[in-house]
Design a protein around this motif. Structure first.
Motif, mmCIF file in Angstrom:
data_model
loop_
_atom_site.group_PDB
_atom_site.id
_atom_site.type_symbol
_atom_site.label_atom_id
_atom_site.label_comp_id
_atom_site.label_asym_id
_atom_site.label_seq_id
_atom_site.Cartn_x
_atom_site.Cartn_y
_atom_site.Cartn_z
ATOM 1 N N GLY A 1 48.562 47.295 85.617
ATOM 2 C CA GLY A 1 48.273 47.273 84.182
ATOM 3 C C GLY A 1 47.894 45.911 83.643
ATOM 4 N N VAL A 2 47.481 44.994 84.526
ATOM 5 C CA VAL A 2 46.958 43.700 84.071
ATOM 6 C C VAL A 2 45.431 43.817 84.015
ATOM 7 C CG1 VAL A 2 46.838 41.216 84.514
ATOM 8 C CG2 VAL A 2 48.870 42.508 85.206
ATOM 9 N N ALA A 3 44.846 43.414 82.884
ATOM 10 C CA ALA A 3 43.396 43.573 82.702
ATOM 11 C C ALA A 3 42.759 42.250 82.307
ATOM 12 C CB ALA A 3 43.126 44.625 81.632
ATOM 13 N N ILE A 4 41.513 42.053 82.772
ATOM 14 C CA ILE A 4 40.782 40.798 82.490
ATOM 15 C C ILE A 4 39.341 41.118 82.117
ATOM 16 C CG2 ILE A 4 40.063 38.539 83.392
ATOM 17 C CD1 ILE A 4 42.159 38.638 85.466
ATOM 18 N N ALA A 5 38.811 40.379 81.140
ATOM 19 C CA ALA A 5 37.376 40.449 80.861
ATOM 20 C C ALA A 5 36.814 39.033 80.853
ATOM 21 C CB ALA A 5 37.129 41.129 79.511
ATOM 22 N N GLY A 6 35.668 38.843 81.500
ATOM 23 C CA GLY A 6 34.991 37.544 81.523
ATOM 24 C C GLY A 6 33.842 37.561 80.522
ATOM 25 N N LEU A 7 33.816 36.560 79.637
ATOM 26 C CA LEU A 7 32.781 36.497 78.603
ATOM 27 C C LEU A 7 32.071 35.155 78.668
ATOM 28 C CD1 LEU A 7 35.042 38.557 77.488
ATOM 29 C CD2 LEU A 7 34.022 38.150 75.273
ATOM 30 N N MET B 1 25.898 37.828 73.924
ATOM 31 C CA MET B 1 27.271 37.659 73.468
ATOM 32 C C MET B 1 28.080 38.880 73.862
ATOM 33 S SD MET B 1 27.091 34.852 71.628
ATOM 34 C CE MET B 1 25.834 33.850 70.906
ATOM 35 N N CYS B 2 29.316 38.733 73.835
ATOM 36 C CA CYS B 2 30.193 39.852 74.186
ATOM 37 C C CYS B 2 31.411 39.820 73.277
ATOM 38 C CB CYS B 2 30.719 39.713 75.615
ATOM 39 S SG CYS B 2 29.455 39.738 76.868
ATOM 40 N N THR B 3 32.094 40.921 73.222
ATOM 41 C CA THR B 3 33.372 40.969 72.514
ATOM 42 C C THR B 3 34.373 41.738 73.361
ATOM 43 O OG1 THR B 3 32.154 41.067 70.420
ATOM 44 C CG2 THR B 3 34.511 41.575 70.339
ATOM 45 N N ALA B 4 35.590 41.196 73.503
ATOM 46 C CA ALA B 4 36.679 41.919 74.176
ATOM 47 C C ALA B 4 37.748 42.226 73.139
ATOM 48 C CB ALA B 4 37.261 41.075 75.298
ATOM 49 N N SER B 5 38.490 43.307 73.388
ATOM 50 C CA SER B 5 39.539 43.674 72.448
ATOM 51 C C SER B 5 40.623 44.461 73.158
ATOM 52 C CB SER B 5 38.932 44.510 71.313
ATOM 53 O OG SER B 5 39.926 44.830 70.354
ATOM 54 N N GLU B 6 41.755 44.638 72.473
ATOM 55 C CA GLU B 6 42.780 45.537 72.987
ATOM 56 C C GLU B 6 43.350 46.324 71.820
ATOM 57 O OE1 GLU B 6 46.073 43.455 74.789
ATOM 58 O OE2 GLU B 6 46.233 42.090 73.105
ATOM 59 N N TYR B 7 44.093 47.375 72.119
ATOM 60 C CA TYR B 7 44.583 48.272 71.079
ATOM 61 C C TYR B 7 45.813 48.982 71.612
ATOM 62 C CZ TYR B 7 44.426 52.132 67.667
ATOM 63 O OH TYR B 7 44.739 53.050 66.693
ATOM 64 N N PHE B 8 46.785 49.220 70.735
ATOM 65 C CA PHE B 8 48.023 49.871 71.161
ATOM 66 C C PHE B 8 48.252 51.166 70.405
ATOM 67 C CE2 PHE B 8 48.538 45.389 71.926
ATOM 68 C CZ PHE B 8 49.196 45.325 73.142
ATOM 69 N N THR B 9 48.554 52.220 71.123
ATOM 70 C CA THR B 9 49.188 53.387 70.509
ATOM 71 C C THR B 9 50.414 53.647 71.375
ATOM 72 O OG1 THR B 9 47.737 54.892 71.715
ATOM 73 C CG2 THR B 9 47.094 54.339 69.450
ATOM 74 N N GLU B 10 50.480 54.833 72.022
ATOM 75 C CA GLU B 10 51.588 54.985 72.971
ATOM 76 C C GLU B 10 51.275 54.250 74.268
ATOM 77 O OE1 GLU B 10 52.341 59.191 73.056
ATOM 78 O OE2 GLU B 10 53.373 59.025 71.121
ATOM 79 N N PRO C 1 28.795 30.208 82.993
ATOM 80 C CA PRO C 1 29.881 29.648 82.179
ATOM 81 C C PRO C 1 30.700 30.770 81.544
ATOM 82 C CG PRO C 1 27.803 29.535 80.977
ATOM 83 C CD PRO C 1 27.480 30.111 82.317
ATOM 84 N N LEU C 2 31.982 30.846 81.879
ATOM 85 C CA LEU C 2 32.799 31.963 81.397
ATOM 86 C C LEU C 2 34.120 31.481 80.829
ATOM 87 C CD1 LEU C 2 32.374 34.390 84.464
ATOM 88 C CD2 LEU C 2 31.211 34.566 82.260
ATOM 89 N N HIS C 3 34.704 32.295 79.938
ATOM 90 C CA HIS C 3 36.121 32.210 79.605
ATOM 91 C C HIS C 3 36.655 33.639 79.669
ATOM 92 C CE1 HIS C 3 35.317 32.383 74.936
ATOM 93 N NE2 HIS C 3 34.595 33.267 75.606
ATOM 94 N N TRP C 4 37.968 33.805 79.656
ATOM 95 C CA TRP C 4 38.530 35.121 79.966
ATOM 96 C C TRP C 4 39.623 35.519 78.987
ATOM 97 C CZ3 TRP C 4 37.393 31.350 83.581
ATOM 98 C CH2 TRP C 4 36.477 31.682 84.569
ATOM 99 N N MET C 5 39.660 36.797 78.680
ATOM 100 C CA MET C 5 40.811 37.372 77.977
ATOM 101 C C MET C 5 41.593 38.179 79.010
ATOM 102 S SD MET C 5 40.995 39.645 74.527
ATOM 103 C CE MET C 5 42.049 41.089 74.386
ATOM 104 N N ILE C 6 42.902 37.949 79.075
ATOM 105 C CA ILE C 6 43.757 38.609 80.067
ATOM 106 C C ILE C 6 44.943 39.228 79.333
ATOM 107 C CG2 ILE C 6 44.960 38.348 82.272
ATOM 108 C CD1 ILE C 6 43.549 35.686 82.678
#
Ligand SMILES: C[C@H](CCC(=O)NCCS(=O)(=O)O)[C@H]1CC[C@H]2[C@@H]3CC[C@@H]4C[C@H](O)CC[C@]4(C)[C@H]3C[C@H](O)[C@]12C
Length: 325
Positions: free
Chosen positions: A72-78, A1-10, A137-142
């Motif tokens: 600055g476009v990012a993708i992760a395949g899970l 399994m995998c986990t993708a995430s994002e986070y904002f500061t400046e 078999p993948l899905h993606w967070m972009i």
């Protein structure tokens, strides 16, 4: 399994835990602007945006698991076992294979808007990378710094969801993952009131009681809730090192320790092989591995981005222990 995430500061940070039982010799791989991207069913691309990411170290071709481009476009395949459907060639569409999905989008998209436009004509076609590397078999967070989407290749077509929670795990489909969060609307970072009964004196004997009921197991539905709650409530100082540190803490809330997810005898367990973190504004890739807790960084802008050969940095996977005596 995998986990993708994002986070904002400046800045905007994006990354993933890569959880699996097998390593394909993962490494940092930079694709400079003039590396010739060869595609199976569409025209090769001679020049494009530069890309930094983590790719399998099994072939020349950059088989990215996760990556970010110079815009600055990012993708992760899970993994998306049992749900991903890839199709036959459709002459009216742009036929891209799943392993070309990240290169195809990141080579030309400036933003999520661009990605959405490219997805409109995209057909994810069922062509294996090779006999020994069949389709997975993948899905993606972009994400970019303004928005995030999830892309799922389902039976009834390519589904694009807006991603309001900034996380992704594995099964089930994203709509069900979001719906499941309804069950946790009572969770809180604050000490809860006693609403159990007026007749009972129930004591707030510990800090953290507002999140009692937050799942702690390693299933994908549970990790989704845990990662969403942790990310949603995360806060840190805004500097680069504090932001990167906080990002890794978000993903370590759902890391898989060796021994907890049994796959096979003898001693095959799924575990968090690496964690990546991209500062998508600065195009810096930070990573940690299961054994090396020290953060290693590669800065895209320190390379000659106009080159035509891939630039590879093997993972530093041995423990880096700072003896002080
Ligand atoms: C297995 C991984 C997902 C991790 C995960 O979620 N594991 C839980 C499994 S489970 O959900 O518990 O069952 C995924 C994520 C990215 C994938 C590579 C993408 C490029 C390339 C595509 C080619 O077509 C096939 C080979 C290829 C190298 C792929 C191999 C493998 O598929 C990778 C590593």
């Amino acid at each position: 399994m995998c986990t993708a995430s994002e986070y904002f500061t400046e800045n905007h940070y994006f990354g993933r835990n890569f959880d699996y039982e097998i390593s394909y010799n993962e490494r940092v791989c930079i694709t400079p602007r003039n590396y010739e991207f060869k595609f199976r069913k569409i025209e090769d691309m001679e020049s494009h945006y530069a890309i930094i990411g983590i790719a399998a170290g099994i072939d020349e071709y950059p088989l990215y698991y996760d990556a970010c481009n110079e815009k600055g476009v990012a993708i992760a395949g899970l993994n998306f076992a049992g749900n991903a459907v890839y199709r036959e060639i459709d002459e009216d569409m742009v036929n891209v294979t799943p392993f070309e999905f990240i290169p195809y989008l990141l080579s030309q998209a400036d933003s999520i808007e661009d990605v959405k436009n490219l997805l409109e004509n995209l057909n994810l076609v069922n062509i294996n990378f090779s006999e020994s590397l069949p389709l997975s078999p993948l899905h993606w967070m972009i994400s970019d710094k303004n928005s995030s989407i999830i892309v799922e290749p389902l039976e009834d077509g390519l589904k694009v969801y807006d991603n309001p929670v900034g996380v992704l795990t594995n099964n089930p489909t994203f709509d069900i993952q979001l719906f499941n969060l309804n069950n946790y609307r009572n969770l809180s970072i604050k000490t809860p009131e006693n609403t159990f009964s007026k007749n009972l004196e129930l004591d707030a004997y510990s800090r953290g009681m507002g999140a009692i009921g937050l799942p702690g197991d390693l299933s994908s539905l549970s990790r989704f809730v845990k990662a969403a709650f942790t990310r949603e409530n995360s806060t840190s100082e805004t500097g680069e090192s504090e932001s990167v540190s906080q990002f890794f803490h978000i993903l370590s809330s759902v890391e898989q320790q060796k021994g907890l997810t049994f796959i096979d005898d003898p001693d095959v367990y799924e575990y968090t092989i690496y964690t990546s973190c991209y500062n998508t504004d600065e195009c810096i890739l930070y990573y940690k591995t299961y054994y090396n807790h020290q953060i290693t960084a590669v800065d895209l802008n320190k390379e000659n981005l106009d080159g035509d050969n891939l630039i590879v940095y093997p993972f530093i996977d041995e423990a880096q222990i700072n003896f002080i005596n």
